[in-house]
Scaffold this motif. Structure first.
Motif, mmCIF file in Angstrom:
data_model
loop_
_atom_site.group_PDB
_atom_site.id
_atom_site.type_symbol
_atom_site.label_atom_id
_atom_site.label_comp_id
_atom_site.label_asym_id
_atom_site.label_seq_id
_atom_site.Cartn_x
_atom_site.Cartn_y
_atom_site.Cartn_z
ATOM 1 N N UNK A 1 0.592 -1.142 0.059
ATOM 2 C CA UNK A 1 0.005 0.068 0.039
ATOM 3 C C UNK A 1 0.802 1.213 0.027
ATOM 4 N N UNK A 2 2.136 1.163 0.734
ATOM 5 C CA UNK A 2 2.884 2.354 0.412
ATOM 6 C C UNK A 2 3.443 2.544 -0.918
ATOM 7 N N UNK A 3 3.639 1.658 -1.594
ATOM 8 C CA UNK A 3 3.955 1.923 -3.147
ATOM 9 C C UNK A 3 2.624 2.400 -3.762
ATOM 10 N N UNK A 4 1.447 1.640 -3.612
ATOM 11 C CA UNK A 4 0.095 2.361 -4.171
ATOM 12 C C UNK A 4 -0.020 3.664 -3.915
#
Lengths: 192, 183
Positions: B112-115
């Motif tokens: 989610x940090x990437x998203x």
């Protein structure tokens, strides 16, 4: 009971004032997060990603998501109904006076003012999502090192996606889902 | 089949097939509502869509309400609206439940940090796209700058900005008309 009523009212207001489609709901949700603490800014960013990559209108998806986080399945239903109720009422009124509405100089003037404001509000909400994902002010304040201000991994990914979505002809037209999946893999592999 | 059920199912289909909302919905509406069902003409659909964009609320919902109203009056409008939101409510409830249960796993956190970084770019892109359509002259540029700067610094509800911008639009329109009349 009070919670559901609050959810309905919050989303009713969002539906009434968010002009210009799904993304226009973001500044309202950000404000909602600040005032109610129902969800964090990080969760809001996740919601945008999920709403973009699942079927259904973005605005509706976001309402269901927030409602679910706040009040489970009934919360999701109530928030969504709250969001669409003003649309329904406004459209029924407009449909009755379709000709007058389309030719009204007052309607035209009102939207002449609202349209750029709506764009600006989405931009401002974008800034705060940006602060959350890429800029780490706390780390900078703590260490006073300029390199701690931004997350280099995030900057590289940001630049990469921007290039893919704006400059590369082949990938420009891809669905956002493709870029979201790509970022998910990068996030997992490089431990974001 | 019951006429309301028919409307509900058709709009639920459109809801399922719309990825991303807004313009993505237009081709689905054309296929289902214009070609399959013959409920509206091509031009009508474009009209409804244009009005849906400049009235409050979600464009997809506004368009559904319009067509439902045209078909079977107010009950039709309500059924069409419920149809278009139904798939979202089911799918998102399932996903939200899944994510809530797995959010604590480190791998999910990384994902989610990437998203989130991707979301930043998506928002930036849609602001640029909207900018091209909505910031069309010096006055709209001034409104944009004022609202943007104030919204970044001050922590108040966006409702205030929308109302002020509407009032500004009315005043500017009246001033322009007056100036035009004098010349």
């Amino acid at each position: 009971m009070m919670l559901y009523l609050k959810l309905f009212i919050e989303f009713f207001l969002t539906g009434l004032f968010a002009v210009g489609g799904g993304m226009a709901t973001i500044p309202f949700l950000e404000d909602m997060s600040n005032r109610t603490g129902w969800f964090t800014h990080a969760q809001l960013a996740d919601m945008i990603a999920v709403s973009e990559s699942t079927p259904g209108p973005i605005g509706v998806n976001m309402a269901t998501y927030v409602g679910y986080l706040t009040g489970g399945i009934p919360g999701g239903i109530i928030a969504t109904l709250g969001l669409v109720t003003p649309s329904c009422i406004v459209i029924l009124i407009v449909a009755a006076f379709l000709k007058a509405f389309r030719n009204s100089k007052y309607v035209e003037r009102v939207f002449y003012g609202i349209r750029p404001a709506s764009t600006a509000l989405i931009g401002a909400a974008g800034v705060s999502v940006l602060m959350l994902c890429i800029v780490d002010v706390d780390a900078f304040v703590l260490s006073k090192k300029i390199f701690d201000l931004v997350d280099p991994k995030a900057i590289i990914l940001f630049a990469l996606i921007w290039v893919f979505t704006n400059l590369v002809k082949k990938t420009k037209k891809f669905h956002p889902l493709v870029f979201i999946a790509f970022s998910a893999i990068i996030g997992l592999v490089f431990k974001f | 089949m019951n006429k309301y059920l028919d409307v509900f199912i058709s709009f639920a289909k459109v809801g399922v097939m719309t990825f991303g909302g807004g313009y993505a919905m237009l081709p689905m509406l054309q296929r289902e509502i214009v070609e399959n069902k013959g409920w509206a003409k091509e031009e009508e659909l474009t009209d409804y869509f244009a009005i849906g964009q400049c009235t409050p609320g979600v464009i997809a919902v506004n368009t559904a309400t319009f067509i439902g109203k045209k078909l079977y009056g107010i009950p039709g409008a309500i059924v069409a609206t419920l149809g278009v939101i139904f798939p979202s409510v089911v799918i998102i409830s399932l996903i939200a439940a899944l994510i809530t249960n797995f959010a604590h796993i480190p791998a999910v956190k990384h994902i989610f940090a990437g998203i989130r970084v991707c979301v930043c770019v998506l928002i930036l892109n849609s602001v640029v796209k909207l900018w091209k359509k909505t910031v069309v002259d010096k006055i709209t540029l001034a409104i944009f700058i004022c609202v943007f700067v104030l919204a970044v610094i001050i922590d108040i509800t966006p409702v205030v900005f929308v109302i002020l911008a509407a009032v500004a639009g009315l005043i500017i329109g009246a001033l322009k008309a007056k100036k035009g009349g004098e010349q």
